[in-house]
Design a protein around this motif. Structure first.
Motif, PDB file in Angstrom:
ATOM      1  N   LEU A  86      53.569  12.178 -45.579  1.00  0.00           N
ATOM      2  CA  LEU A  86      52.614  12.335 -46.602  1.00  0.00           C
ATOM      3  C   LEU A  86      50.980  12.814 -46.272  1.00  0.00           C
ATOM      4  N   GLY A  87      50.663  12.349 -44.921  1.00  0.00           N
ATOM      5  CA  GLY A  87      49.437  12.964 -44.538  1.00  0.00           C
ATOM      6  C   GLY A  87      49.366  14.377 -44.500  1.00  0.00           C
ATOM      7  N   GLN A  88      50.487  14.984 -43.975  1.00  0.00           N
ATOM      8  CA  GLN A  88      50.708  16.422 -43.723  1.00  0.00           C
ATOM      9  C   GLN A  88      50.557  17.099 -45.100  1.00  0.00           C
ATOM     10  N   LEU A  89      51.195  16.562 -46.199  1.00  0.00           N
ATOM     11  CA  LEU A  89      51.244  17.271 -47.388  1.00  0.00           C
ATOM     12  C   LEU A  89      49.745  16.997 -48.006  1.00  0.00           C
ATOM     13  N   ARG A  90      49.051  16.244 -47.932  1.00  0.00           N
ATOM     14  CA  ARG A  90      47.819  15.705 -48.315  1.00  0.00           C
ATOM     15  C   ARG A  90      46.698  16.857 -47.767  1.00  0.00           C
ATOM     16  N   ARG A  91      46.957  16.936 -46.492  1.00  0.00           N
ATOM     17  CA  ARG A  91      45.999  17.709 -45.585  1.00  0.00           C
ATOM     18  C   ARG A  91      46.353  19.256 -46.051  1.00  0.00           C
ATOM     19  N   SER A  92      47.590  19.655 -46.319  1.00  0.00           N
ATOM     20  CA  SER A  92      47.789  21.104 -46.443  1.00  0.00           C
ATOM     21  C   SER A  92      47.092  21.463 -47.699  1.00  0.00           C
ATOM     22  N   ASP A  93      46.841  20.553 -48.737  1.00  0.00           N
ATOM     23  CA  ASP A  93      46.217  20.982 -49.925  1.00  0.00           C
ATOM     24  C   ASP A  93      46.943  22.006 -50.785  1.00  0.00           C
ATOM     25  N   GLU A  94      48.109  22.241 -50.747  1.00  0.00           N
ATOM     26  CA  GLU A  94      48.964  23.152 -51.240  1.00  0.00           C
ATOM     27  C   GLU A  94      49.334  22.508 -52.756  1.00  0.00           C
ATOM     28  N   TRP A  95      49.168  21.252 -52.714  1.00  0.00           N
ATOM     29  CA  TRP A  95      49.621  20.571 -54.023  1.00  0.00           C
ATOM     30  C   TRP A  95      48.610  19.601 -54.514  1.00  0.00           C
ATOM     31  N   ASP A  96      48.440  19.847 -55.858  1.00  0.00           N
ATOM     32  CA  ASP A  96      47.024  18.815 -56.367  1.00  0.00           C
ATOM     33  C   ASP A  96      47.710  17.584 -56.795  1.00  0.00           C
ATOM     34  N   LEU A  97      48.932  17.145 -56.561  1.00  0.00           N
ATOM     35  CA  LEU A  97      49.578  15.953 -56.938  1.00  0.00           C
ATOM     36  C   LEU A  97      50.726  15.646 -55.892  1.00  0.00           C
ATOM     37  N   ILE A  98      50.748  14.864 -55.607  1.00  0.00           N
ATOM     38  CA  ILE A  98      52.054  14.299 -54.550  1.00  0.00           C
ATOM     39  C   ILE A  98      52.477  12.965 -54.977  1.00  0.00           C
ATOM     40  N   ILE A  99      53.797  12.837 -55.274  1.00  0.00           N
ATOM     41  CA  ILE A  99      54.702  11.781 -56.015  1.00  0.00           C
ATOM     42  C   ILE A  99      55.227  11.382 -54.992  1.00  0.00           C
ATOM     43  N   VAL A 100      55.431  10.007 -54.347  1.00  0.00           N
ATOM     44  CA  VAL A 100      56.147   9.399 -53.279  1.00  0.00           C
ATOM     45  C   VAL A 100      57.122   8.365 -53.981  1.00  0.00           C
ATOM     46  N   ASP A 101      58.363   8.820 -53.786  1.00  0.00           N
ATOM     47  CA  ASP A 101      59.630   7.925 -54.083  1.00  0.00           C
ATOM     48  C   ASP A 101      59.954   6.956 -52.744  1.00  0.00           C
ATOM     49  N   THR A 102      59.602   5.835 -52.829  1.00  0.00           N
ATOM     50  CA  THR A 102      59.622   5.011 -51.536  1.00  0.00           C
ATOM     51  C   THR A 102      61.199   4.506 -51.561  1.00  0.00           C
ATOM     52  N   PRO A 103      61.482   3.971 -50.341  1.00  0.00           N
ATOM     53  CA  PRO A 103      63.059   3.283 -50.278  1.00  0.00           C
ATOM     54  C   PRO A 103      63.092   2.298 -51.239  1.00  0.00           C
ATOM     55  N   PRO A 104      64.271   1.678 -51.445  1.00  0.00           N
ATOM     56  CA  PRO A 104      64.744   0.516 -52.281  1.00  0.00           C
ATOM     57  C   PRO A 104      64.079  -0.842 -51.561  1.00  0.00           C
ATOM     58  N   SER A 105      63.800  -1.628 -52.356  1.00  0.00           N
ATOM     59  CA  SER A 105      63.857  -3.139 -51.909  1.00  0.00           C
ATOM     60  C   SER A 105      62.511  -3.137 -51.208  1.00  0.00           C
ATOM     61  N   ARG A 106      62.159  -4.198 -50.514  1.00  0.00           N
ATOM     62  CA  ARG A 106      60.746  -4.668 -50.020  1.00  0.00           C
ATOM     63  C   ARG A 106      60.335  -3.786 -48.750  1.00  0.00           C
ATOM     64  N   SER A 107      61.475  -3.155 -48.209  1.00  0.00           N
ATOM     65  CA  SER A 107      61.223  -2.033 -47.258  1.00  0.00           C
ATOM     66  C   SER A 107      60.339  -0.906 -47.852  1.00  0.00           C
ATOM     67  N   ALA A 108      60.166  -0.812 -49.251  1.00  0.00           N
ATOM     68  CA  ALA A 108      59.333   0.210 -49.736  1.00  0.00           C
ATOM     69  C   ALA A 108      57.913   0.390 -49.285  1.00  0.00           C
ATOM     70  N   LEU A 109      57.316  -0.648 -49.029  1.00  0.00           N
ATOM     71  CA  LEU A 109      55.865  -0.883 -48.474  1.00  0.00           C
ATOM     72  C   LEU A 109      55.716  -1.118 -47.034  1.00  0.00           C
ATOM     73  N   ASP A 110      57.012  -0.928 -46.114  1.00  0.00           N
ATOM     74  CA  ASP A 110      56.915  -0.823 -44.783  1.00  0.00           C
ATOM     75  C   ASP A 110      55.858  -0.018 -44.285  1.00  0.00           C
ATOM     76  N   PHE A 111      55.879   1.001 -44.832  1.00  0.00           N
ATOM     77  CA  PHE A 111      55.077   2.270 -44.412  1.00  0.00           C
ATOM     78  C   PHE A 111      53.473   1.935 -44.285  1.00  0.00           C
ATOM     79  N   LEU A 112      53.189   0.910 -45.207  1.00  0.00           N
ATOM     80  CA  LEU A 112      51.720   0.387 -45.268  1.00  0.00           C
ATOM     81  C   LEU A 112      51.379  -0.298 -43.872  1.00  0.00           C
ATOM     82  N   ASP A 113      52.428  -0.877 -43.220  1.00  0.00           N
ATOM     83  CA  ASP A 113      52.221  -1.400 -42.054  1.00  0.00           C
ATOM     84  C   ASP A 113      52.438  -0.525 -40.744  1.00  0.00           C
ATOM     85  N   ALA A 114      52.596   0.761 -41.048  1.00  0.00           N
ATOM     86  CA  ALA A 114      52.907   1.628 -39.959  1.00  0.00           C
ATOM     87  C   ALA A 114      51.891   1.920 -38.926  1.00  0.00           C
TER      88      ALA A 114
END
Length: 375
Positions: A137-165
């Motif tokens: 996600l950071g790579q895509l945002r820093r590249s600035d090639e897209w003006d909108l990034i849509i993230v489809d997270t894993p199912p269930s509560r693990s979907a927000l595990d990346f917040l703890d990374a």
């Protein structure tokens, strides 16, 4: 059902200040289809959008009528509006390799990539998927090639595990065992091992007997070589975390009007509030309504029973019974949604009517986008 605030999907997609949309929710609620439909609708309204799925299933590719996607954004469609839609599926090992190749000199990169511990860590270590999702996600945002990034997270509560990374990675790097293993390499040379053995002789001896000298050496080499690379990743992950909290990000919780899914939706809403993440609203998929909603289920059932008792109009009675079942289902769904709205009255909601078949092409995604926008 209580009337919640309406979620204005087009306002979110048309806002050039919105740069990241994160779709999260439990499994089986149409989250991937929602993310793909948002991407297509954004592209058709002039945005250059990329949909990144972190879910290892191939549902995103299937929804777009493709056989597969990989770690490189693939252009799906270029629209008359000038917008474009790209899609990709996170390959956590390839993303890990790219980090090593980008942030280590060639010799150190070679050592790391060929190390057996790295090869295991990059494909199966607990939390690697979440670390790599944050990195990509950071790579895509820093590249600035897209003006909108849509993230489809894993199912269930693990979907927000990346917040703890960032925090989990910090605990891993700062752990006592990792510091123990990096001590000899950081000191350098044979004298380092003498220092290591003098300070931690008992532990080193025990580990060597248990795992073998070559295993310990490989692990020490791996950890010391990776130390600087991981440190840089931790900083980038923390920056990406802050980016997710910024006004340019919108979290969409996706659910179905069923008890378990709505409970999970409440969990996501509460967790996002705890993390101070910007929640845009809730999308409820597969909502059942009837074109004859003025005919209640009770009246429909009574009419069907009356016709059946008289032995008349069997087909009409069968249709009335189908209508009764649909109205009962709609009533249950309304009750589940009402519970959510009562608990979270300020969360805007968009409802998407149930489709007669699964979405497997751009036309189906376009229809889903239209239904979301009309909610």
């Amino acid at each position: 059902m209580r009337k919640p605030a309406t979620l204005d999907i087009d306002a979110i997609l048309d806002d050039s200040g919105t740069r990241i949309i994160v779709c999260c929710g439990s499994g089986g609620v149409g989250k991937t289809t929602t993310a793909a439909a948002l991407g297509l609708r954004a592209a058709e309204r002039g945005r250059c959008a990329v949909v990144l799925t972190v879910d290892p299933a191939r549902r995103l590719a299937q929804a777009m009528g493709l056989s597969e996607l990989d770690n490189t954004p693939r252009r799906i469609v270029e629209c008359e509006s000038g917008g474009q839609l790209f899609a990709m599926m996170l390959d956590m090992k390839r993303t890990f390799d790219e980090i090593i190749e980008a942030h280590a000199d060639p010799e150190r990169a070679r050592q790391i990539l060929s190390n057996p511990f790295y090869q295991s860590l990059s494909s199966s270590f607990a939390g690697t998927q979440e670390y790599m999702a944050m990195e990509k996600l950071g790579q895509l945002r820093r590249s600035d090639e897209w003006d909108l990034i849509i993230v489809d997270t894993p199912p269930s509560r693990s979907a927000l595990d990346f917040l703890d990374a960032p925090e989990r990675l910090g605990r891993f790097l700062d752990g006592r065992f990792i510091r123990l293993l990096t001590a000899p390499a950081k000191a350098g040379g044979r004298s380092a091992f003498r220092i290591f053995n003098a300070g931690f002789g008992f532990v080193a001896g025990a580990l060597t007997k248990l795992l073998g000298a070559q295993v310990i050496k490989d692990l020490q080499t791996f950890v010391s070589a990776l130390d600087a690379v991981f440190g840089g990743f931790r900083q980038r992950a923390e920056l990406t975390y802050k980016l997710l909290q910024a006004p340019g990000t919108a979290f969409l919780v996706v659910a179905a009007p069923e008890r378990d899914a709505m409970r999970e939706a409440s969990y996501f809403v509460e967790r996002l509030a705890e993390e101070r993440m910007p929640l845009a609203g809730l999308v409820v998929n597969r909502v059942h309504e009837s074109p004859a909603a003025t005919l209640s289920g009770v009246r429909s059932a009574a009419a069907a029973e009356d016709l059946q008792s008289r032995g008349e109009h069997e087909l009409t009675a069968a249709v009335l019974r189908l209508h009764t079942g649909r109205m009962q289902l709609a009533a249950r769904e309304h009750r589940e949604q009402d519970r959510f709205v009562t608990a979270h009255p300020t969360v805007p909601v968009a409802q998407v009517a149930a489709m007669s078949e699964d979405v497997h092409d751009l036309a189906g995604l376009r229809r889903i986008g239209e239904l979301m926008a009309k909610a």
